[in-house]
Write an enzyme that holds these catalytic residues in place. Structure first.
Site, PDB file in Angstrom:
ATOM      1  N   LYS A  11     -17.512  -7.922  -0.711  1.00 28.32           N
ATOM      2  CA  LYS A  11     -18.528  -6.860  -0.652  1.00 28.32           C
ATOM      3  C   LYS A  11     -19.739  -7.356   0.156  1.00 28.32           C
ATOM      4  O   LYS A  11     -19.559  -8.051   1.148  1.00 28.32           O
ATOM      5  CB  LYS A  11     -18.897  -6.392  -2.065  1.00 28.32           C
ATOM      6  CG  LYS A  11     -17.631  -6.036  -2.857  1.00 28.32           C
ATOM      7  CD  LYS A  11     -17.887  -5.317  -4.134  1.00 28.32           C
ATOM      8  CE  LYS A  11     -16.538  -5.043  -4.809  1.00 28.32           C
ATOM      9  NZ  LYS A  11     -16.647  -4.207  -5.987  1.00 28.32           N
ATOM     10  N   HIS A  96     -12.130   2.010   0.276  1.00 30.90           N
ATOM     11  CA  HIS A  96     -12.576   1.337  -0.959  1.00 30.90           C
ATOM     12  C   HIS A  96     -13.457   2.297  -1.754  1.00 30.90           C
ATOM     13  O   HIS A  96     -14.171   3.121  -1.172  1.00 30.90           O
ATOM     14  CB  HIS A  96     -13.346   0.061  -0.612  1.00 30.90           C
ATOM     15  CG  HIS A  96     -13.709  -0.706  -1.844  1.00 30.90           C
ATOM     16  ND1 HIS A  96     -14.859  -0.444  -2.551  1.00 30.90           N
ATOM     17  CD2 HIS A  96     -13.050  -1.673  -2.521  1.00 30.90           C
ATOM     18  CE1 HIS A  96     -14.893  -1.239  -3.612  1.00 30.90           C
ATOM     19  NE2 HIS A  96     -13.815  -1.993  -3.619  1.00 30.90           N
ATOM     20  N   SER A 213     -12.294  -5.296 -11.976  1.00 26.24           N
ATOM     21  CA  SER A 213     -12.648  -6.289 -12.997  1.00 26.24           C
ATOM     22  C   SER A 213     -11.528  -7.298 -13.265  1.00 26.24           C
ATOM     23  O   SER A 213     -11.340  -7.738 -14.401  1.00 26.24           O
ATOM     24  CB  SER A 213     -13.099  -5.609 -14.293  1.00 26.24           C
ATOM     25  OG  SER A 213     -14.301  -4.896 -14.065  1.00 26.24           O
ATOM     26  N   GLY A 234     -13.127  -8.396  -6.624  1.00 23.33           N
ATOM     27  CA  GLY A 234     -14.506  -8.444  -6.163  1.00 23.33           C
ATOM     28  C   GLY A 234     -15.242  -9.626  -6.767  1.00 23.33           C
ATOM     29  O   GLY A 234     -15.160 -10.756  -6.288  1.00 23.33           O
TER      30      GLY A 234
HETATM   31  P1  PGA Z   1     -14.441  -6.124  -9.075  1.00 23.76           P
HETATM   32  O1  PGA Z   1     -14.268  -5.333  -7.699  1.00 23.76           O
HETATM   33  O2  PGA Z   1     -13.311  -7.133  -9.137  1.00 23.76           O
HETATM   34  O3  PGA Z   1     -15.798  -6.761  -9.004  1.00 23.76           O
HETATM   35  O4  PGA Z   1     -14.325  -5.101 -10.153  1.00 23.76           O
HETATM   36  C1  PGA Z   1     -13.004  -4.982  -7.228  1.00 23.76           C
HETATM   37  C2  PGA Z   1     -13.124  -4.224  -5.943  1.00 23.76           C
HETATM   38  O5  PGA Z   1     -14.044  -3.429  -5.793  1.00 23.76           O
HETATM   39  O6  PGA Z   1     -12.301  -4.408  -5.020  1.00 23.76           O
END
Ligand code: PGA
Length: 250
Positions: A11, A96, A213, A234
């Protein structure tokens, strides 16, 4: 048997300096493995730094988190597929949930971005996923199938069978609320069936990743869910320790 894919979506984290340090620390402790793929999605401005830091580590790939639909021109602030490719990216995340829900990207735009990736020799990873309100209204399958069918709508069967899909329930992204392995398996089965309808048996080669998550603690269980062919991560991909554990899962 599809080779599992482990994708780190950084990100808007890790500029060139932090990205170089992360790759150096990760690569020193991650020996090449031919039973899985590991892909990094840094911010666009750090793609070149990651490519250079990887050096001869061709087992580790790089992608961009987004592209614009056109190849060049007056689109200030955007990056195109040819620019991403020139910088060393091989993959593109398309649609995304943050692109869709923070920046208002439509299904029609995801189709054009998948097409732009494909015509420039980049592999799109089309992300689909429902909002909590949609899940609660029983609309999950309708939402992800619409995102899938429209998103793939401009691609040839050859391209579709060489790309990847990521199922990321929006309510699970960055919230600490993970879909259960059963939730993931159910939606993955729906997507797998739909892909068979689009490209027939060639669809067997398409990995379907789960994201939302994912952590070092739950990666193994999610990857073991039926039909989960990889993980798009993420927050837990921002720490070398947790990312090493996740990449070794399964
Ligand atoms: P996260 O994000 O693992 O922080 O939930 C996943 C993503 O947005 O690809």
């Amino acid at each position: 048997m599809r080779r599992p894919v482990f994708a780190a979506n950084w990100k808007m984290n890790n500029g060139p300096t932090a990205a170089r340090a992360f790759i150096a620390a990760f690569a020193a402790r991650w020996a090449p493995r031919d039973d899985r793929s590991v892909i990094f999605f840094p911010p666009a401005l750090a793609v070149s730094a990651v490519v250079h830091a990887l050096g001869s580590r061709t087992d580790l790939a790089v992608g961009v988190q987004n592209i614009w639909t056109e190849d060049k021109g007056a689109f200030s602030g955007e990056n195109s597929a040819p620019i991403a490719k020139d910088a060393g990216a091989r993959f593109v995340l398309v649609g995304h949930s943050e692109r869709r829900h923070v920046f208002g990207e439509t299904n029609a735009e995801t189709a054009r971005k998948c097409a732009a990736s494909a015509r420039n020799g980049l592999t799109p990873i089309l992300c689909v996923g429902e909002l909590l309100t949609q899940r609660e209204a029983g609309e999950t399958n309708d939402v992800v199938l619409k995102q899938l069918h429209v998103g793939l709508g401009r691609l040839t069967p050859d391209i579709v069978s060489s790309m990847a899909i990521a199922y990321e329930p929006v309510w699970a992204i960055g919230t600490g609320k993970t879909a259960t392995p059963d939730d993931a398996a159910n939606v993955h089965a729906v997507l797998r069936h739909a892909l068979r309808g689009v490209v027939g048996v060639a669809s067997e080669s398409i990995p379907i990743l789960y994201g939302g998550s994912v952590s070092a603690a739950n990666a193994g269980a999610l990857l073991a869910a039926t039909g989960v062919d990889g993980l798009l991560v993420g927050g837990a991909s921002l720490e070398v320790e947790s990312w090493l554990v996740i990449c070794a899962a399964g």
